[in-house]
Design an enzyme around this catalytic site. Sequence first.
Site, PDB file in Angstrom:
ATOM      1  N   ASP A  61       0.852  -1.189   0.000  1.00  0.00           N
ATOM      2  CA  ASP A  61       0.000   0.000   0.000  1.00  0.00           C
ATOM      3  C   ASP A  61       0.889   1.241   0.000  1.00  0.00           C
ATOM      4  O   ASP A  61       2.091   1.146   0.214  1.00  0.00           O
ATOM      5  CB  ASP A  61      -0.934   0.011   1.221  1.00  0.00           C
TER       6      ASP A  61
ATOM      7  N   ASP B  34       1.546   4.913   1.645  1.00  0.00           N
ATOM      8  CA  ASP B  34       1.211   5.841   2.723  1.00  0.00           C
ATOM      9  C   ASP B  34       1.836   7.196   2.420  1.00  0.00           C
ATOM     10  O   ASP B  34       2.944   7.272   1.867  1.00  0.00           O
ATOM     11  CB  ASP B  34       1.761   5.332   4.068  1.00  0.00           C
TER      12      ASP B  34
ATOM     13  N   ASP C   7      10.803   2.668  12.795  1.00  0.00           N
ATOM     14  CA  ASP C   7      11.500   1.532  13.402  1.00  0.00           C
ATOM     15  C   ASP C   7      12.878   1.252  12.788  1.00  0.00           C
ATOM     16  O   ASP C   7      13.888   1.251  13.483  1.00  0.00           O
ATOM     17  CB  ASP C   7      10.617   0.269  13.418  1.00  0.00           C
TER      18      ASP C   7
HETATM   19  P1  ATP Z   1       4.323  -3.624   4.845  1.00  0.00           P
HETATM   20  O1  ATP Z   1       3.119  -2.729   4.828  1.00  0.00           O
HETATM   21  O2  ATP Z   1       4.867  -3.983   3.514  1.00  0.00           O
HETATM   22  O3  ATP Z   1       4.150  -4.786   5.766  1.00  0.00           O
HETATM   23  P2  ATP Z   1       5.526  -1.357   6.103  1.00  0.00           P
HETATM   24  O4  ATP Z   1       6.958  -0.962   6.301  1.00  0.00           O
HETATM   25  O5  ATP Z   1       4.692  -0.429   5.296  1.00  0.00           O
HETATM   26  O6  ATP Z   1       5.515  -2.809   5.532  1.00  0.00           O
HETATM   27  P3  ATP Z   1       3.596  -1.000   8.169  1.00  0.00           P
HETATM   28  O7  ATP Z   1       3.299  -1.892   9.323  1.00  0.00           O
HETATM   29  O8  ATP Z   1       2.572  -0.790   7.116  1.00  0.00           O
HETATM   30  O9  ATP Z   1       4.941  -1.547   7.542  1.00  0.00           O
HETATM   31  O10 ATP Z   1       4.033   0.392   8.800  1.00  0.00           O
HETATM   32  C1  ATP Z   1       4.268   1.551   8.001  1.00  0.00           C
HETATM   33  C2  ATP Z   1       5.486   2.305   8.517  1.00  0.00           C
HETATM   34  O11 ATP Z   1       5.250   2.762   9.854  1.00  0.00           O
HETATM   35  C3  ATP Z   1       6.765   1.480   8.601  1.00  0.00           C
HETATM   36  O12 ATP Z   1       7.439   1.472   7.350  1.00  0.00           O
HETATM   37  C4  ATP Z   1       7.542   2.218   9.673  1.00  0.00           C
HETATM   38  O13 ATP Z   1       8.190   3.335   9.143  1.00  0.00           O
HETATM   39  C5  ATP Z   1       6.456   2.685  10.611  1.00  0.00           C
HETATM   40  N1  ATP Z   1       6.217   1.737  11.718  1.00  0.00           N
HETATM   41  C6  ATP Z   1       5.369   0.671  11.720  1.00  0.00           C
HETATM   42  N2  ATP Z   1       5.398   0.025  12.901  1.00  0.00           N
HETATM   43  C7  ATP Z   1       6.279   0.704  13.677  1.00  0.00           C
HETATM   44  C8  ATP Z   1       6.730   0.553  15.019  1.00  0.00           C
HETATM   45  N3  ATP Z   1       6.308  -0.440  15.771  1.00  0.00           N
HETATM   46  N4  ATP Z   1       7.639   1.454  15.487  1.00  0.00           N
HETATM   47  C9  ATP Z   1       8.069   2.473  14.708  1.00  0.00           C
HETATM   48  N5  ATP Z   1       7.675   2.656  13.453  1.00  0.00           N
HETATM   49  C10 ATP Z   1       6.793   1.810  12.921  1.00  0.00           C
HETATM   50 MG    MG Z   2       2.541  -0.693   4.908  1.00  0.00          MG
END
Ligand code: ATP
Ligand code: MG
Length: 437
Positions: free
Chosen positions: A71, A73, A150
């Site tokens: 997705d 963001d 993170d």
């Molecule tokens: P995917 O959606 O492909 O699983 P993603 O990196 O987009 O991976 P998400 O869980 O959608 O992961 O989270 C979006 C963003 O928010 C992450 O890329 C990160 O920058 C931030 N994030 C998510 N969880 C945490 C956390 N627990 N602590 C700090 N930052 C976080």
């Molecule tokens: Mg994501």
Amino acid sequence: MSDSLPFRIPDRTETAGEEPVVLSRADHPISRKNLDQETLKVLYRLNRHGYKAYLVGGSVRDLLLRRKPKDFDVGTDATPDQVKSLFRNCFLVGRRFRLAHIRFGRNQLIEVATFRRKPASDELPQDPDDRFGFMENVFGTPREDAFRRDFTINALFYDIDGFSVIDYTGGLEDLQLRRIRVIGNPQERFTEDPVRMLRALEFCARLDFTLEEQTRRGIYACAPLIAEAAPARVREEVMELFRHAVGGDVLNSAQVNGLLSPLLAGYEGDPESFALLAQIDRRTRKGTAVEEPFVIAALYLSRFLRRCAPAQQAPIPEVVRAAGQTIASHCAYFSIARGISHQARELLVGVYRLARGRRQRGERRLLQNPMTPYALELLALWSEVTGEYRELVKEWGKELRRQADDEPAAAKEKPRTGQGRPRRRRGGRRKSKPPSQ
Ligand code: ATP
Ligand code: MG
């Protein structure tokens, strides 16, 4: 390996102090063609109204790795109310930190978040239970927003104004080196939110990256803290691993890193269990959706079969009780709904009954039980892992297919039987004592 990605990172000395590394359009492979029209519309409109408009988080990472993002963001310096005033199709969600959700058509949703920062310790609420939500709650600069994330590879921005990639934390270098590195001090960041440890292992498995050394040490030191994470959140993250088809790998490396037992209420896996979970991931990759009862049954199958060897021909009520007891503490810890725990238990019992062999009492009922095809799938995966029950799996498979071929005709003759709920089976069940769950 290290120069396999199509961008060159400017020398650190080329950037002064707190300035980020910026790759201009010519120096990175992200093209607007990789973004969908709606995301572009949101970015452009914010930008036209004088706000910063960045693609943020996992989508920038995935585009740089030439993977398809799950997705998109968006991050901006517009406040949620300012975002809302720009888009008619915008809804503000979230009690503490307000996010803007912009909807397009029926099923597209773009999340727009105002840049945030980590609050200073004297800004935190007194009550530690309020802290996690509050952590997310204070508006900040793009730089601060990058540093509250993170991992370095998750903190990259794509700026629609000039099409550049902005890196405050060294994420580009870590993408090149294919490693997961926590932003800041790993022990601090893992103490702040222990679920990050599991996410670190998840991204390693999903991207085929390795843990950077300090991050690995941080996990080792902080592993027990994951027991403090809210079980509901852990449960969701674990299912997310299986949806991404990395459950087996990640839980295995969680065990190696001392994270698994505090994560799953004292669970200890053996090599067969991890191999079985990896088989489930293979099945998921081929397109079969993975369901929670199947995962729970697979986690505990090896332990259950050790406790209840099919060759011993224990009475079925005893087997049902043993299956219930094997998964009881997991289900209690994660507050698993009765329907799901019931199915997980039925899967274990089904595997047992199939593994016992053909021509046992109640075979017809077993074949008609709607859970039996799933139990056979689980037994087949177990058989691939252990080499046991190969012939039996084939035989049961044939028998179930034969029955499925016969069924439409039978259903026509007797329209109200063999359809829907397993009534007859329940009737049979009642005779035995219900498990003490
Ligand atoms: P995917 O959606 O492909 O699983 P993603 O990196 O987009 O991976 P998400 O869980 O959608 O992961 O989270 C979006 C963003 O928010 C992450 O890329 C990160 O920058 C931030 N994030 C998510 N969880 C945490 C956390 N627990 N602590 C700090 N930052 C976080
Ligand atoms: Mg994501």
